[in-house]
Structure formats: structure tokens, C-alpha cells
Design an enzyme around this catalytic site. Structure first.
Site, short mmCIF file in Angstrom:
data_model
loop_
_atom_site.label_atom_id
_atom_site.label_comp_id
_atom_site.label_asym_id
_atom_site.label_seq_id
_atom_site.Cartn_x
_atom_site.Cartn_y
_atom_site.Cartn_z
N TYR A 149 -4.53 96.43 19.77
CA TYR A 149 -5.82 96.29 19.06
C TYR A 149 -6.77 97.14 19.14
CZ TYR A 149 -10.33 93.54 18.08
OH TYR A 149 -11.44 93.32 17.59
N ARG A 189 -9.55 101.75 12.16
CA ARG A 189 -10.52 100.95 11.07
C ARG A 189 -12.01 101.56 11.08
NH1 ARG A 189 -11.76 94.37 11.90
NH2 ARG A 189 -11.88 95.22 14.15
N TYR A 239 -20.21 96.24 20.99
CA TYR A 239 -19.45 95.92 22.49
C TYR A 239 -19.51 97.11 23.29
CZ TYR A 239 -17.30 91.23 20.95
OH TYR A 239 -16.98 90.30 20.55
N ARG A 256 -20.17 88.67 12.15
CA ARG A 256 -19.77 87.41 12.78
C ARG A 256 -19.43 86.29 11.56
NH1 ARG A 256 -17.80 87.93 17.65
NH2 ARG A 256 -19.34 89.28 18.88
N GLU A 295 -9.12 80.55 18.89
CA GLU A 295 -9.79 81.41 17.94
C GLU A 295 -10.10 80.24 16.78
OE1 GLU A 295 -9.87 85.56 17.84
OE2 GLU A 295 -9.99 85.49 15.53
C1 LIG Z 1 -12.79 87.17 18.94
C2 LIG Z 1 -13.35 88.31 18.41
O1 LIG Z 1 -12.76 89.19 17.56
C3 LIG Z 1 -11.74 88.92 16.77
C4 LIG Z 1 -11.33 89.97 16.23
C5 LIG Z 1 -11.91 90.64 14.87
C6 LIG Z 1 -11.52 91.80 14.43
O2 LIG Z 1 -11.44 93.03 15.16
O3 LIG Z 1 -11.53 92.09 13.03
C7 LIG Z 1 -12.51 89.55 14.05
C8 LIG Z 1 -12.77 88.20 14.62
C9 LIG Z 1 -12.05 87.81 15.73
O4 LIG Z 1 -10.75 87.49 15.20
C10 LIG Z 1 -14.49 88.79 19.02
O5 LIG Z 1 -14.69 89.83 19.23
O6 LIG Z 1 -15.26 87.70 19.15
#
Ligand SMILES: C=C(O[C@@H]1C=C(C(=O)O)C=C[C@H]1O)C(=O)O
Length: 338
Positions: free
Chosen positions: A147, A154, A207, A220, A332
Site C-alpha cells: 500500500y 500515485r 497523515y 474523504r 471499511e
Molecule cells: C481507510 C482509509 O483509507 C483507504 C485508502 C484509500 C486510498 O488510498 O485511496 C481511500 C480510502 C480508504 O479506502 C483511511 O485512510 O481512512
């Protein structure tokens, strides 16, 4: 005819086809793209429109196809590894990064190609992205979490393209059951996306670096004001049990469900939307086309029961038993309000 349609039956919309037919014949509208959440991975133009198949259905969950439809005529095509279809206002675009030792360069390239395609065709406003990542919390050949490796590639593409395609939109970054990364995006031509943050959560792009060398590139939620009679639509990103930037309720599936639902409520509610100039808010019962990702199969019954209480009886809700982007996240949820 058009007047008799309910607002939710107009404009760009999606539905979950659980019938297992991969056909497009019965779709009420012109098909812009399909994503089959099933047992294999592939992408192709099928019956004239993009079909992305992702390996995300397992023993405890049912395969389904997410079908995106529009009222406008659709033109589909392929360029390099990208499949796309456009209707003059929206574009659906999908691609697959095959399994490899280290992903960042290939992810950067795939994003770059996708941004070049959509911007070149005039769809300069991405409003929803899905990143379906094999072995998401596993390690790459450099011992970096896949990830995090993905986020590096990205982020570089967004840094290079943000002056042309605007800020990062709503997204999902979630695990799949096979190696490789499947991506699909939606972008608009004239509809203006408003990207939203959650008052309970640190923006993901801020973050701290303990979560990886590059923070995740997404908002979000994205509120897309429709054009030409299309209804406004709120796309809610994958949301989990994170408060600030911390995972909370470790090991507690009921607790993580509550925090996740509370996060979505705060995100879509009137108070938050007013901050962005949107005059009305939404409730959990307005959420539709909901995808619920559950890390451990043993938690599926409890999560299904809680979601059945939380969401409207008529809402489409699909469950997938896959890894979430942090090892300590058990559940999630994402969805769409209009
Ligand atoms: C759950 C989280 O992230 C996840 C990862 C994401 C991404 O990297 O595109 C987008 C939303 C979620 O699927 C979070 O950081 O709150």
C-alpha cells in the site's frame, strides 16, 4: 418520459447487478462501464463497453457487478492498457497494473496515462477513484508495504498533474485476493466537484510519515454538482475506524463498525456540508450502492447485522471479505448519496 423518472434514475448512476449475468442488455440506460467483483481479474471491452473484473469475492460473499449507466449516448475505446467510455459529460476509465516486485513506477505510469487520457478528452475533473490492491498489507521486494509502495507512485502522478486535473477526489484503496492492482476512475467535463474532508479525521494527504513515505492521495468525499439536469451526488470514500490519524477500537469489530458509521455520519451531515456551501445534509439512510469491506470472514455476520440496521432497507449493500489498507482495520464502508 424523462419527467416521470425519479431524480435518482437520471444522470450518471450505478447499480449492483447480483444476477451473475455479465450482460448489459437489461440496464436501464447506456452502460458507461462495469466492474465485476468476482473470482478472477481481467479487463476488456465487452459488448462495446469497458468491463473490469476483480478478484474480490470469496467463500462468504457473493459476486456482483457494479454497472455505471447514463442517459447520454456513450462512446467507448481503448488506449494502451486503458479502457474507457465517455458520454460527453462523464468518463469511466479502467486499467490494471500486473503483479510486480515493486509497484511505484508502474502505478505512477498508469495514473499518468489515465490523467493524460481523461484530460486530453476534456474530462479534467476526476471525482471518484477506486484502487484495488492485491496483497495490500503485504511486502514488496524492497520490504515496503505494498500500500505504501502504491501511495508513492500515485502521489507522484498527482503532484505532476494537479495543476491540470485539480485536487485529489474521493477514493477507495482496498485489498483484493490476487496480486496486481486494478484501478478505475470517474471524471467530469463541466460538473464541478467539491472535495470534502471529515471533521473527525486528519485529511489523509496530511497523515504523518509513520504511515509511509508518501501520504495517501484522496479526499474523504466528493460532492459533484450535476449539469444539464443531472442530480447532485455525494461520493463517500472508503471510511474506516480512524479518528485523527489513529486507528481506534483495535480488535473490536463492533466498536470499529460504530466509529466507521459515526465518521460517515459526520462527513455527510448538514453541519459538515454547510462548510462547503452545500445547503442540505445526508443521513446514513440516504447512503446507497454501499460497499462494506470486512477483513475477517468470522466478522461478516456481525457487520451484516449492524449495516442492516444502519442503512435503508432499499439500499444496495454489497459485502466483500478482503484486507483493508492498515492491518489493524477490520472494516471499511463507502457509498453514494443523492
Ligand atoms: C481507510 C482509509 O483509507 C483507504 C485508502 C484509500 C486510498 O488510498 O485511496 C481511500 C480510502 C480508504 O479506502 C483511511 O485512510 O481512512
Amino acid at each position: 418520459m424523462r419527467q416521470s423518472l425519479h431524480a435518482s434514475d437520471r444522470g450518471l448512476r450505478c447499480f449492483f447487478d447480483k444476477s451473475l449475468s455479465s450482460g448489459v442488455g437489461h440496464a436501464a440506460g447506456n452502460v458507461l462501464g462495469r466492474v465485476h467483483y468476482g473470482h478472477g481479474s481481467a479487463s476488456a471491452l465487452d459488448q462495446g463497453t469497458p468491463l473490469l473484473s476483480v478478484h474480490m469475492a470469496g467463500p462468504g460473499t457473493d459476486p456482483f457487478t457494479e454497472v455505471w449507466v447514463t442517459d447520454r449516448p456513450v462512446r467507448a475505446g481503448a488506449r494502451g492498457d486503458l479502457l474507457y467510455a465517455e458520454d460527453g459529460e462523464h468518463i469511466f476509465c479502467a486499467t490494471r497494473v500486473p503483479a510486480r516486485d515493486v509497484y511505484r513506477d508502474a502505478v505512477h505510469e498508469a495514473y499518468h496515462e489515465a490523467f493524460a487520457l481523461i484530460a486530453g478528452l476534456g474530462y479534467t475533473r476526476p471525482f471518484r477513484m477506486w484502487n484495488l490492491v492485491g496483497s495490500i498489507t503485504g511486502g514488496n521486494a524492497d520490504d515496503m508495504e505494498i500500500y505504501q509502495d502504491f501511495c508513492v507512485g500515485r502521489a507522484k502522478a498527482f503532484e505532476e498533474w494537479s495543476d491540470r486535473i485539480g485536487p485529489m477526489p474521493a477514493a477507495t484503496g482496498i485489498g483484493t485476493l490476487s496480486p496486481g492492482i486494478d484501478l478505475y476512475f470517474l471524471a467530469s467535463r463541466d460538473g464541478v466537484p467539491q472535495h470534502l474532508e471529515n471533521p473527525r479525521q486528519t485529511p489523509a494527504y496530511n497523515y504523518p510519515d509513520r504511515y509511509g513515505p508518501k501520504s495517501p492521495s484522496f479526499a474523504r468525499a466528493t460532492y459533484l454538482r450535476g449539469t444539464g439536469g443531472d442530480p447532485d451526488t455525494l461520493y463517500v470514500s472508503g471510511t474506516a475506524s480512524i479518528v485523527g490519524d489513529d486507528t481506534v477500537r483495535h480488535g473490536d469489530i463492533a466498536g470499529q463498525c460504530e466509529v466507521t458509521l459515526a465518521n460517515i455520519e459526520a462527513l455527510i451531515g448538514a453541519e459538515n456540508l454547510r462548510r462547503y456551501g452545500v445547503e442540505h445534509g445526508f443521513r446514513l439512510t440516504d447512503l446507497d450502492h454501499v460497499k462494506v469491506y470486512v477483513r475477517d470472514a468470522e466478522h461478516l455476520p456481525a457487520v451484516r447485522a449492524r449495516c442492516a440496521e444502519a442503512f435503508a432497507g432499499h439500499a444496495e449493500v454489497a459485502y466483500l471479505n478482503v484486507d483493508v489498507c492498515r492491518r489493524d482495520l477490520l472494516v471499511e464502508i463507502e457509498g453514494i448519496c443523492r
